[in-house]
Motif scaffolding. Structure first.
Motif, PDB file in Angstrom:
ATOM      1  N   ASP A 885     -77.133 -58.756 -30.838  1.00 56.13           N
ATOM      2  CA  ASP A 885     -77.513 -57.764 -29.843  1.00 56.13           C
ATOM      3  C   ASP A 885     -76.769 -58.037 -28.537  1.00 56.13           C
ATOM      4  O   ASP A 885     -76.478 -59.208 -28.216  1.00 56.13           O
ATOM      5  CB  ASP A 885     -79.016 -57.817 -29.584  1.00 56.13           C
ATOM      6  CG  ASP A 885     -79.823 -57.290 -30.761  1.00 56.13           C
ATOM      7  OD1 ASP A 885     -79.255 -56.500 -31.547  1.00 56.13           O
ATOM      8  OD2 ASP A 885     -81.001 -57.699 -30.905  1.00 56.13           O
ATOM      9  N   PRO A 886     -76.440 -57.003 -27.789  1.00 60.87           N
ATOM     10  CA  PRO A 886     -75.755 -57.221 -26.497  1.00 60.87           C
ATOM     11  C   PRO A 886     -76.560 -58.181 -25.629  1.00 60.87           C
ATOM     12  O   PRO A 886     -77.783 -58.089 -25.537  1.00 60.87           O
ATOM     13  CB  PRO A 886     -75.715 -55.817 -25.895  1.00 60.87           C
ATOM     14  CG  PRO A 886     -75.753 -54.893 -27.065  1.00 60.87           C
ATOM     15  CD  PRO A 886     -76.645 -55.552 -28.078  1.00 60.87           C
ATOM     16  N   GLY A 887     -75.859 -59.135 -25.055  1.00 58.74           N
ATOM     17  CA  GLY A 887     -76.525 -60.151 -24.241  1.00 58.74           C
ATOM     18  C   GLY A 887     -75.633 -61.364 -24.066  1.00 58.74           C
ATOM     19  O   GLY A 887     -74.410 -61.325 -24.296  1.00 58.74           O
ATOM     20  N   LEU A 888     -76.250 -62.472 -23.680  1.00 58.06           N
ATOM     21  CA  LEU A 888     -75.489 -63.676 -23.346  1.00 58.06           C
ATOM     22  C   LEU A 888     -74.764 -64.272 -24.548  1.00 58.06           C
ATOM     23  O   LEU A 888     -73.615 -64.689 -24.445  1.00 58.06           O
ATOM     24  CB  LEU A 888     -76.425 -64.715 -22.724  1.00 58.06           C
ATOM     25  CG  LEU A 888     -75.770 -65.972 -22.132  1.00 58.06           C
ATOM     26  CD1 LEU A 888     -74.683 -65.598 -21.129  1.00 58.06           C
ATOM     27  CD2 LEU A 888     -76.824 -66.844 -21.450  1.00 58.06           C
ATOM     28  N   LEU A 889     -75.419 -64.321 -25.704  1.00 63.03           N
ATOM     29  CA  LEU A 889     -74.778 -64.885 -26.890  1.00 63.03           C
ATOM     30  C   LEU A 889     -73.579 -64.040 -27.301  1.00 63.03           C
ATOM     31  O   LEU A 889     -72.524 -64.583 -27.685  1.00 63.03           O
ATOM     32  CB  LEU A 889     -75.781 -64.982 -28.041  1.00 63.03           C
ATOM     33  CG  LEU A 889     -75.248 -65.612 -29.342  1.00 63.03           C
ATOM     34  CD1 LEU A 889     -74.711 -67.020 -29.093  1.00 63.03           C
ATOM     35  CD2 LEU A 889     -76.333 -65.644 -30.431  1.00 63.03           C
ATOM     36  N   PHE A 890     -73.725 -62.720 -27.207  1.00 60.22           N
ATOM     37  CA  PHE A 890     -72.602 -61.842 -27.542  1.00 60.22           C
ATOM     38  C   PHE A 890     -71.426 -62.119 -26.610  1.00 60.22           C
ATOM     39  O   PHE A 890     -70.267 -62.181 -27.035  1.00 60.22           O
ATOM     40  CB  PHE A 890     -73.050 -60.372 -27.442  1.00 60.22           C
ATOM     41  CG  PHE A 890     -72.086 -59.404 -28.076  1.00 60.22           C
ATOM     42  CD1 PHE A 890     -72.251 -58.982 -29.386  1.00 60.22           C
ATOM     43  CD2 PHE A 890     -70.995 -58.921 -27.351  1.00 60.22           C
ATOM     44  CE1 PHE A 890     -71.344 -58.108 -29.974  1.00 60.22           C
ATOM     45  CE2 PHE A 890     -70.092 -58.039 -27.915  1.00 60.22           C
ATOM     46  CZ  PHE A 890     -70.263 -57.622 -29.244  1.00 60.22           C
ATOM     47  N   GLU A 891     -71.727 -62.287 -25.327  1.00 61.80           N
ATOM     48  CA  GLU A 891     -70.669 -62.559 -24.354  1.00 61.80           C
ATOM     49  C   GLU A 891     -69.973 -63.889 -24.645  1.00 61.80           C
ATOM     50  O   GLU A 891     -68.757 -64.017 -24.480  1.00 61.80           O
ATOM     51  CB  GLU A 891     -71.251 -62.558 -22.939  1.00 61.80           C
ATOM     52  CG  GLU A 891     -71.732 -61.182 -22.473  1.00 61.80           C
ATOM     53  CD  GLU A 891     -72.422 -61.240 -21.119  1.00 61.80           C
ATOM     54  OE1 GLU A 891     -72.366 -62.321 -20.490  1.00 61.80           O
ATOM     55  OE2 GLU A 891     -73.007 -60.229 -20.697  1.00 61.80           O
ATOM     56  N   LEU A 892     -70.761 -64.884 -25.067  1.00 58.24           N
ATOM     57  CA  LEU A 892     -70.161 -66.173 -25.430  1.00 58.24           C
ATOM     58  C   LEU A 892     -69.190 -66.019 -26.585  1.00 58.24           C
ATOM     59  O   LEU A 892     -68.099 -66.607 -26.592  1.00 58.24           O
ATOM     60  CB  LEU A 892     -71.253 -67.188 -25.784  1.00 58.24           C
ATOM     61  CG  LEU A 892     -72.079 -67.746 -24.633  1.00 58.24           C
ATOM     62  CD1 LEU A 892     -73.209 -68.632 -25.155  1.00 58.24           C
ATOM     63  CD2 LEU A 892     -71.212 -68.559 -23.660  1.00 58.24           C
ATOM     64  N   MET A 893     -69.569 -65.230 -27.599  1.00 57.29           N
ATOM     65  CA  MET A 893     -68.690 -65.027 -28.748  1.00 57.29           C
ATOM     66  C   MET A 893     -67.441 -64.230 -28.370  1.00 57.29           C
ATOM     67  O   MET A 893     -66.365 -64.412 -28.952  1.00 57.29           O
ATOM     68  CB  MET A 893     -69.445 -64.331 -29.876  1.00 57.29           C
ATOM     69  CG  MET A 893     -70.526 -65.200 -30.520  1.00 57.29           C
ATOM     70  SD  MET A 893     -69.923 -66.779 -31.170  1.00 57.29           S
ATOM     71  CE  MET A 893     -70.272 -67.886 -29.805  1.00 57.29           C
ATOM     72  N   GLU A 894     -67.601 -63.322 -27.371  1.00 60.04           N
ATOM     73  CA  GLU A 894     -66.438 -62.555 -26.930  1.00 60.04           C
ATOM     74  C   GLU A 894     -65.389 -63.444 -26.277  1.00 60.04           C
ATOM     75  O   GLU A 894     -64.205 -63.087 -26.249  1.00 60.04           O
ATOM     76  CB  GLU A 894     -66.880 -61.459 -25.954  1.00 60.04           C
ATOM     77  CG  GLU A 894     -67.488 -60.238 -26.641  1.00 60.04           C
ATOM     78  CD  GLU A 894     -67.730 -59.109 -25.675  1.00 60.04           C
ATOM     79  OE1 GLU A 894     -67.397 -57.945 -26.001  1.00 60.04           O
ATOM     80  OE2 GLU A 894     -68.245 -59.383 -24.564  1.00 60.04           O
ATOM     81  N   THR A 895     -65.806 -64.611 -25.725  1.00 54.17           N
ATOM     82  CA  THR A 895     -64.809 -65.525 -25.162  1.00 54.17           C
ATOM     83  C   THR A 895     -63.935 -66.116 -26.263  1.00 54.17           C
ATOM     84  O   THR A 895     -62.836 -66.593 -25.990  1.00 54.17           O
ATOM     85  CB  THR A 895     -65.485 -66.679 -24.398  1.00 54.17           C
ATOM     86  OG1 THR A 895     -66.287 -67.444 -25.310  1.00 54.17           O
ATOM     87  CG2 THR A 895     -66.345 -66.160 -23.268  1.00 54.17           C
ATOM     88  N   LEU A 896     -64.415 -66.044 -27.499  1.00 52.42           N
ATOM     89  CA  LEU A 896     -63.664 -66.589 -28.640  1.00 52.42           C
ATOM     90  C   LEU A 896     -62.967 -65.496 -29.438  1.00 52.42           C
ATOM     91  O   LEU A 896     -62.072 -65.775 -30.234  1.00 52.42           O
ATOM     92  CB  LEU A 896     -64.604 -67.365 -29.567  1.00 52.42           C
ATOM     93  CG  LEU A 896     -65.219 -68.639 -28.978  1.00 52.42           C
ATOM     94  CD1 LEU A 896     -66.342 -69.160 -29.866  1.00 52.42           C
ATOM     95  CD2 LEU A 896     -64.153 -69.718 -28.808  1.00 52.42           C
TER      96      LEU A 896
END
Length: 992
Positions: A885-896
Motif C-alpha cells: 500500500d502507498p506509504g513509507l515501506l513503498f517509498e523505501l522500496m522505490e529507493t531500490l
C-alpha cells in the motif's frame, strides 16, 4: 539501532540456487553458448584455497622472511609517536622444551602487541627468561649421579648455566617460529650481570627500609631438595596418607582451678591427636582454646581419666573404640597453669597454654605444639618465650639432639615409626591409624615437605600488605574475578621466605662474623658487591677471595679494627620469585614506569604477579602494572592434565611441522596454533587435541575460501582509479560498507577488552553470514556478467576491496602469516607493502548510514518470503511482484527500484529473481501458477521516532521469458540470444 539482516532465513534451509554462467557448464553445451560463456569475467587469482600439509610450514617461513617478521619490532620502535604500550613479559622458566602452555601465553601476548602496534602505538615488549633455581640445578646435575655430590658451587653453577642457555635457545627458536614479534637480540635474562646487580639494589632498598630481616623460624622445607620453599613452590596432594595418632601427656601439675577435682584421681592425662608423630620429640606445650568447654572423661576400657574438649568426646570415643564418661566440665581458661610430662623425653615438661588457632573441627581440642615445626606453634612459642629447638637436619633426618634412638632416621619414614614405637613402649600411644588428607609437596620433586625451623631471610609482608592491597584495588583485572582471588591470597600472606640453600642463584650478599654470627650488610658493602656483580656477574661471590669482596676501604667505614678474615660469606641464594619479581626494575625503561599489562596464567596470582607487586610497593610505593590479564591452563581434549605416560601431550613443534606419521600428525602450521589460542575461552581451562586442531584448520580454510573469492574478483581493479564514491554506489553496496564500519567498531572493542574469542566470532559471522552467504551471492551476477568497467561492477569491486582490507587487518594480529600472504596476492599491491606496517582498519564514518539500513532490511524481509516459497529451486527462474500500500515501506522500496517492473534494478538484484515488479495493488490477471504470500516489516527510523509495521504481499510465478545463454537469468526472448544487458556488456568484443 542496527539490526543486521534481521529477517533473513538461514542459508542451509533455503539454498538460493542462483548461479552465474561461469558456475554452470555442461558437457553437451553448444558452441554458441560456450562463446558467450567465454565473455564472462571469471575470478582470477593464484591464491590457493588451501595449503597442503607439506606446503604450510614452508609458506609460513617464506612469509616471515619476505614480510620482515624479525625486523618488525625494531621498525615500530623507531616510529615517531607519543603513544606507548608496554606489555611486560613474565619470564618463562629455562628448564625444558617449549610446550603448549608457552604457546598459549606467548601467542596471547603477541595478539595484544600486534593489535596495539597496528593502532599506532609504540609497543614495548622485552622477552625474558627465569634462569636460576633448583629445577635447573637438578636437571643440569641429573646425569652426573654421585659425581654431582662432590662438585663445588662454581662447577654446579657452570653446569646449570649451560643447561639454562640451551633451554633458552630452544624456547626462543620456537617463539620466533610462532610469529612472536619482539627484539630477539635484546631479551632479558635473570643471570645477566646487569639484571643481577639491579636485583641486589632492590634487595638492599627493601632491607634498608626494614622490609627484609633475618630470623630463626619454621618454614616449609623440602628434604628432597634440602632447601626452604615459599608457598608458591608448593602443590597439595589431596590423597596424601599420614600416620595419625592419639597420644596422652600425663598431667604433672594440675591447673590450680581444677586441682580439687583432679587430685581425686590417680591418673589424669591430656589427650592430643596429630598427623605428624615425628614432631612429638620437639613438643614444648599443649594448647587449648580459652572460651571452649572442656571435660574430664573416664575411659570405659582402662579406667584412665582424659582431658579433652567436650565437643570432641563422642568422635574421639568412636575413634578409640571405647566409651568416655564425662566426670566434670569446665572452660578452657581453667586449664591455665597446668603442666604435663613429655611422653618421650624424661624430665621434659609441657605447659598448658591458651591459643586462638585451636579448632574443634577434628582431633581432641588440645593441640600438641612443636614450635620448630608449625607456624602457629611458633607464634605461641614467641609469645610465651618457649624454646624453638629443631631436631631435624636439612635432609629431613633427626639430629644428635633427638637422642640415640632417633639420630639419623628420616622423619617422614623410619623416624616416624621410631617415635610411634617409643610412645607405644611408654604406654602413651592410644591409637594409630592412616589418615588421608591434603598435604604440601615440593612442586619440583613431587615429594612431601615438612615444616622446619631454620635461620632464613624474610620479607615482612605485614609492613607492605596494606599499601599493596590498596594499590592493587586500582589495577584492572581480566577477568574481574581474579582481583578478589589475588587480594585474598595477599591477605593470608604473613611473611615471605626469600632465602634458599642452593648454589644456582643470586647470592644474598651478607657476611657473618665468625665468632658472633652477626650479619654484616650496609650501604658500603652492598655498593661494592653490586659494582662487582654488574661487571662480572654473581659468580664473583664464589670465585673472588674474601678480601676482594670485603676490602679494607669498606671495612674501615664499618669498623676500623675488623679484618676481612674475621668474616665468612653467606651461603644462601635468593628465592627465584624474588629474581623474577624484580624484573620490572630492569625491564621498564623508567624507574617510575608502570607496565600497561602483565599477562600470565592463574598460578601467578600467588606467584609473579604478587612478588612483582610486593617488591615494587616496598621500594617505590606503586604497583608495577596497570592491568593484569589472567588465563587458564592447557588440558587435553578430554579435560585431563597432559602426561607423557597417558600419551595426551600436545607438542607445539609437532603441531606446526607435523610428526613422523604425517597422516596421524599433520603439519598444521603456526597460524592454526594461533587460531586455537584466539578462539578459546582462555579465562578458563583451554583444551587442545587433534579434534580441536582439525576444527581450527577447517575454520582457516573456510576463511581462505572467502579471501580467495575477493582476491579473484579484484583482478583488473585499481583502487586509486577505479573506486566508486559511496554516494554513487548501489544501496546494497553502501549497506555493506555500513556493515563493515559496524564490524570494525565491534572488533576493535573486542581486542581492547582482550576478548579474542569474540574477535573470532565476529569475524566468522561477517565472513560466513554477511559476506559469503549474503553479499557475494547477490553481486556474483554483477561481477561476472556486467561489462568490466561498468560503474555498477566497479561499485561492488570497491566494496570487495574495502571488505578484504577490513577483514585481513581485523584477523592480522591472530593470523599474521595468512594476513601477509593475502597481501602478497593483492592484484594492486604496491611493492613491499605489508599489513603490519600500514596500520589498523581504516573504516570511514561516512560508511555508517542508518537510513539505508531499513530499505535493505525491508528488501531482505521480502526476499526471505520469496526464497522460502521455492526451497531448493533456482531463484532466477521466477518473477516476483511486490504489492505494498502507498506509504513509507513503498517509498523505501522505490529507493531500490524506480520503475514499476525491472530485471536490472537494485531490488531485483537483492531478490536474485529474473524480474521484479513493484505495485500498490494486487494484479487482476494472475496466472494459475502464481503463489501469493503475505508478510510484514517493522520500520524503525530516527532512533525510534518513526516506528510502524507495514504489511505487504509477495506474488511468485515462473518467468515467462527464456534463459539467457550468458548470465543464465530468464530475461531474454530467445534462449539462443543473450539478454539486453549481456548484449550491452559484450558489445564490441570479438567472438570466434
Amino acid at each position: 539501532m542496527l539490526r543486521l539482516l534481521r529477517c533473513r532465513l538461514p542459508v542451509r534451509r533455503y539454498p538460493w540456487g542462483v548461479r552465474a554462467a561461469s558456475e554452470q557448464t555442461s558437457s553437451n553445451e553448444s558452441p554458441g553458448n560456450r562463446k558467450y560463456r567465454d565473455t564472462v569475467l571469471l575470478p582470477q587469482t593464484d591464491f590457493p584455497i588451501r595449503r597442503g600439509p607439506g606446503e604450510t610450514a614452508s609458506t609460513e617461513l617464506r612469509v616471515q622472511e619476505e614480510s620482515g617478521f624479525l625486523q618488525l619490532y625494531a621498525w615500530q620502535r623507531a616510529r615517531k609517536t607519543k603513544k606507548e604500550f608496554s606489555l611486560h613479559d613474565g619470564p618463562p622458566y629455562a628448564n625444558g622444551d617449549p610446550h603448549v602452555g608457552h604457546a598459549l601465553n606467548k601467542i596471547l601476548k603477541d595478539i595484544t602487541n600486534r593489535f596495539h602496534m597496528m593502532r599506532g602505538y609504540k609497543v614495548s615488549y622485552v622477552p625474558g627468561w627465569d634462569c636460576h633455581g633448583l629445577p635447573i640445578e637438578l636437571k643440569a646435575l641429573a646425569e652426573l649421579d654421585e659425581e654431582a655430590e662432590n662438585m663445588s658451587a662454581t662447577e654446579i653453577r657452570s653446569k646449570a648455566k649451560m643447561f639454562a642457555e640451551k633451554a633458552i635457545e630452544k624456547q626462543k627458536s620456537s617463539f620466533i617460529r610462532w610469529g612472536i614479534m619482539a627484539d630477539w637480540d635484546k631479551c632479558y635474562y635473570t643471570f645477566d650481570p646487569k639484571y643481577e646487580a639491579k636485583q641486589l639494589d632492590i634487595f638492599y632498598k627493601m632491607y634498608d627500609k626494614g622490609h627484609i630481616y633475618q630470623d630463626y623460624k619454621p618454614v616449609f622445607w623440602s628434604p628432597s631438595t634440602r632447601t626452604a620453599l615459599a608457598e608458591a613452590e608448593l602443590e597439595y596432594n589431596q590423597e596424601h596418607i599420614s600416620r595419625s595418632i592419639f597420644a596422652k601427656f600425663p598431667l604433672h601439675k594440675a591447673p590450680p582451678k581444677l586441682a580439687s577435682i583432679i587430685d581425686q584421681y590417680s591418673s589424669v592425662s591430656t589427650l592430643v591427636w596429630t598427623t605428624q608423630p615425628w614432631t612429638i620429640p620437639a613438643n614444648q606445650a599443649i594448647c587449648y582454646m580459652p572460651d571452649t568447654e572442656y571435660a574430664i572423661a573416664k575411659c570405659a576400657n582402662t579406667g584412665e581419666q582424659y582431658i579433652l574438649a567436650a565437643d570432641r568426646i563422642e568422635s574421639t570415643a568412636l575413634s578409640l573404640g571405647t566409651q568416655l564418661q564425662v566426670i566434670s566440665t569446665f572452660k578452657g581458661v581453667d586449664l591455665e597453669g597446668g603442666i604435663c610430662l613429655h611422653p618421650t623425653i624424661a624430665d621434659r615438661l609441657s605447659p598448658l597454654l591458651p591459643a586462638n588457632h585451636v579448632t574443634m573441627a577434628k582431633g581432641t581440642g588440645l593441640v600438641h605444639t612443636a614450635p620448630a615445626h608449625g607456624i602457629e606453634d611458633y607464634s605461641v612459642a614467641t609469645h610465651h618465650k618457649l624454646p624453638v629447638d629443631c631436631l631435624v637436619n636439612e635432609s629431613g633426618h633427626f639430629t644428635t639432639g633427638a637422642g640415640a634412638d632417633l639420630e639419623n632416621k628420616a622423619v617422614l619414614t623410619d623416624g616416624n615409626e621410631a617415635v610411634i614405637q617409643m610412645l607405644l613402649a611408654r604406654k602413651s600411644l592410644l591409637k594409630e591409624e592412616s589418615f588421608v588428607h591434603s598435604y604440601p609437596y615440593d612442586w619440583r620433586t613431587k615429594k612431601p615437605v615438612i615444616i622446619r625451623a631454620s635461620k632464613q631471610w624474610f620479607v615482612n609482608t605485614a609492613n607492605i600488605k596494606d599499601k599493596a592491597q590498596d594499590v592493587l584495588k586500582k589495577v584492572k583485572f581480566v577477568p574481574a574475578s581474579a582481583a578478589g582471588r589475588m587480594l585474598e591470597m595477599l591477605d593470608r600472606r604473613t611473611y615471605w621466605c626469600i632465602s634458599r640453600q642452593r648454589s644456582w642463584g643470586v647470592p644474598i650478599p651478607v657476611f657473618y662474623h665468625k665468632e658472633t654470627g652477626e650479619p654484616l650488610i650496609n650501604r658500603q658493602s652492598m655498593a661494592h658487591i653490586m659494582s662487582l656483580v654488574e661487571q662480572h656477574g654473581t659468580d664473583v661471590w664464589w670465585t673472588l677471595p674474601l678480601e676482594d669482596l670485603l676490602p679494607k676501604a669498606v671495612l674501615q667505614k664499618v669498623d676500623g679494627s675488623s679484618q676481612a678474615l674475621d668474616y665468612e660469606r653467606g651461603h644462601d641464594v635468593l628465592d627465584i620469585w624474588f629474581d623474577s619479581g624484580t624484573s620490572w626494575a630492569h625491564v621498564l625503561e623508567d624507574g617510575e614506569q608502570r607496565a600497561d599489562v602483565y599477562m600470565e596464567g592463574k598460578d601467578q596470582l600467588g606467584g609473579w604477579f604478587q612478588s612483582s607487586l610486593l617488591t615494587s610497593v616496598a621500594t617505590r610505593n606503586k604497583a608495577p602494572y596497570r592491568n593484569i590479564i589472567v588465563h587458564g591452563f592447557t588440558l587435553s581434549e578430554k579435560g585431563e592434565k597432559m602426561s607423557k605416560s597417558v600419551g595426551n601431550v600436545v607438542d607445539p613443534d609437532v603441531v606446526i611441522n607435523g610428526g613422523q606419521d604425517k597422516v596421524k600428525e599433520p603439519a598444521y602450521g603456526a597460524d592454526v596454533l594461533r587460531w586455537w589460542v584466539a578462539e578459546s575461552n582462555v579465562f578458563t581451562e583451554v583444551l587442545i587435541g587433534p579434534a580441536v586442531l582439525n576444527s581450527a584448520r577447517d575454520d582457516i580454510n573456510k576463511l581462505r575460501n572467502t579471501l580467495r573469492f575477493m582476491l579473484g574478483n579484484l583482478s583488473g581493479f585499481t583502487p586509486e582509479t577505479d573506486s566508486v564514491a559511496s554516494s554513487e554506489m548501489y544501496l546494497i553496496d553502501q549497506y555493506m560498507l555500513h556493515v563493515l564500519q559496524d564490524y570494525a567498531s565491534k572488533v576493535t572493542d573486542a581486542y581492547k577488552g582482550y576478548e579474542f574469542g569474540k574477535v573470532v566470532r565476529l569475524l566468522e559471522a561477517l565472513v560466513t553470514r554477511d559476506l559469503s552467504s549474503f553479499y557475494f551471492s547477490i553481486i556474483k551476477d554483477r561481477l561476472y556478467c556486467n561489462e568490466e568497467t561498468d560503474p555498477k561492477r566497479r561499485s561492488c569491486q570497491t566494496v570487495l576491496a574495502e571488505a578484504l582490507d577490513v577483514v585481513v587487518r581485523s584477523f592480522a594480529p591472530i593470523l599474521p602469516h595468512l594476513a601477509e600472504e593475502v597481501f602478497q596476492y593483492l592484484p594492486y599491491r604496491k611493492e613491499s607493502e605489508c599489513v603490519f606496517r600500514t596500520g589498523w582498519i581504516k573504516s570511514n564514518t561516512v560508511w555508517k548510514k542508518l537510513g539505508l539500513v531499513e530499505a535493505i532490511e525491508a528488501a531482505c524481509s521480502i526476499r526471505d518470503i520469496f526464497l522460502g516459497s521455492i526451497p531448493g529451486k533456482n531463484a532466477a527462474e521466477y518473477e516476483v511482484t511486490i504489492v505494498i500500500d502507498p506509504g513509507l515501506l513503498f517509498e523505501l522500496m522505490e529507493t531500490l527500484q524506480e520503475d514499476s517492473s525491472s530485471s536490472k534494478s537494485q531490488l531485483n538484484e537483492i531478490l536474485m529473481c529474473s524480474q521484479t515488479s513493484l505495485m500498490s495493488e494486487l494484479p487482476l490477471d494472475l496466472s494459475p501458477e502464481a503463489s501469493v504470500m503475505k508478510g510484514s516489516f517493522l520500520i524503525n527510523l530516527e532512533d525510534g521516532d518513526i516506528c510502524q509495521e507495514e504489511s505487504y504481499k509477495v506474488v511468485v510465478e515462473p518467468s515467462k521469458k527464456e534463459r539467457c545463454p550468458r548470465c543464465r537469468k530468464f530475461t531474454t526472448a530467445s534462449s539462443l540470444a543473450p539478454c539486453a544487458r549481456c548484449l550491452e556488456a559484450i558489445a564490441g568484443k570479438s567472438t570466434p
